[in-house]
Design a protein around this motif. Structure first.
Motif, PDB file in Angstrom:
ATOM      1  N   LEU A 292      -5.240   5.723  -0.251  1.00  0.00           N
ATOM      2  CA  LEU A 292      -5.579   4.913   0.921  1.00  0.00           C
ATOM      3  C   LEU A 292      -4.667   3.699   1.047  1.00  0.00           C
ATOM      4  O   LEU A 292      -4.268   3.328   2.149  1.00  0.00           O
ATOM      5  CB  LEU A 292      -7.044   4.475   0.849  1.00  0.00           C
ATOM      6  N   LYS A 293      -4.315   3.073  -0.091  1.00  0.00           N
ATOM      7  CA  LYS A 293      -3.387   1.937  -0.054  1.00  0.00           C
ATOM      8  C   LYS A 293      -2.019   2.374   0.461  1.00  0.00           C
ATOM      9  O   LYS A 293      -1.389   1.672   1.255  1.00  0.00           O
ATOM     10  CB  LYS A 293      -3.258   1.310  -1.441  1.00  0.00           C
ATOM     11  N   MET A 294      -1.564   3.546   0.002  1.00  0.00           N
ATOM     12  CA  MET A 294      -0.277   4.059   0.453  1.00  0.00           C
ATOM     13  C   MET A 294      -0.316   4.348   1.959  1.00  0.00           C
ATOM     14  O   MET A 294       0.595   3.961   2.698  1.00  0.00           O
ATOM     15  CB  MET A 294       0.078   5.329  -0.315  1.00  0.00           C
ATOM     16  N   GLU A 295      -1.380   4.969   2.424  1.00  0.00           N
ATOM     17  CA  GLU A 295      -1.512   5.264   3.850  1.00  0.00           C
ATOM     18  C   GLU A 295      -1.557   3.989   4.676  1.00  0.00           C
ATOM     19  O   GLU A 295      -0.951   3.911   5.752  1.00  0.00           O
ATOM     20  CB  GLU A 295      -2.761   6.111   4.097  1.00  0.00           C
ATOM     21  N   ARG A 296      -2.246   2.978   4.169  1.00  0.00           N
ATOM     22  CA  ARG A 296      -2.328   1.704   4.884  1.00  0.00           C
ATOM     23  C   ARG A 296      -0.942   1.083   5.024  1.00  0.00           C
ATOM     24  O   ARG A 296      -0.575   0.591   6.083  1.00  0.00           O
ATOM     25  CB  ARG A 296      -3.277   0.748   4.171  1.00  0.00           C
ATOM     26  N   GLU A 297      -0.153   1.123   3.948  1.00  0.00           N
ATOM     27  CA  GLU A 297       1.203   0.569   3.993  1.00  0.00           C
ATOM     28  C   GLU A 297       2.066   1.326   5.001  1.00  0.00           C
ATOM     29  O   GLU A 297       2.827   0.713   5.756  1.00  0.00           O
ATOM     30  CB  GLU A 297       1.840   0.594   2.604  1.00  0.00           C
TER      31      GLU A 297
ATOM     32  N   ALA B  93       4.654   1.512  10.303  1.00  0.00           N
ATOM     33  CA  ALA B  93       4.789   2.232  11.572  1.00  0.00           C
ATOM     34  C   ALA B  93       4.393   1.332  12.739  1.00  0.00           C
ATOM     35  O   ALA B  93       5.067   1.314  13.779  1.00  0.00           O
ATOM     36  CB  ALA B  93       3.935   3.497  11.560  1.00  0.00           C
ATOM     37  N   ALA B  94       3.321   0.580  12.583  1.00  0.00           N
ATOM     38  CA  ALA B  94       2.883  -0.319  13.653  1.00  0.00           C
ATOM     39  C   ALA B  94       3.936  -1.387  13.922  1.00  0.00           C
ATOM     40  O   ALA B  94       4.228  -1.705  15.082  1.00  0.00           O
ATOM     41  CB  ALA B  94       1.557  -0.966  13.277  1.00  0.00           C
ATOM     42  N   ALA B  95       4.533  -1.921  12.862  1.00  0.00           N
ATOM     43  CA  ALA B  95       5.580  -2.933  13.035  1.00  0.00           C
ATOM     44  C   ALA B  95       6.799  -2.308  13.726  1.00  0.00           C
ATOM     45  O   ALA B  95       7.365  -2.892  14.657  1.00  0.00           O
ATOM     46  CB  ALA B  95       5.969  -3.515  11.684  1.00  0.00           C
TER      47      ALA B  95
END
Length: 90
Positions: free
Chosen positions: A58-63, A68-70
């Protein structure tokens, strides 16, 4: 209030508070025994391992999502600047 199965207590002259305290102590001891039995320790260790793995994922996906958002946010701002704020829908 007495647990189901203890409704006979007042009829035989026992104090319901003593029975409730006994019932809670029994539940506490049972839970304590379940948590310290070898089988449950193995199960708890397996669950902890699974949760740690899930947490890493989950931490990896969040990063990835933050990056991607940036990226897309910057790309969209550049698009707006090139087109002077006009957005066309194709």
């Amino acid at each position: 209030m007495l647990s189901p199965g203890y409704d006979f207590v007042p009829n035989i002259g026992l104090n319901s508070e003593h029975v409730l305290r006994f019932d809670l102590e029994q539940e506490s001891e049972q839970t304590e025994n379940e948590c310290t039995s070898p089988g449950s320790l193995v199960a708890m260790q397996a669950e902890l391992k699974r949760l740690k793995k899930e947490n890493r994922q989950l931490k990896m996906e969040r990063e990835i999502l933050k990056k991607a958002a940036a990226f897309f946010g910057v790309s969209y701002l550049a698009y707006l600047q090139r087109n002077k704020g006009e957005v066309s829908i194709h």
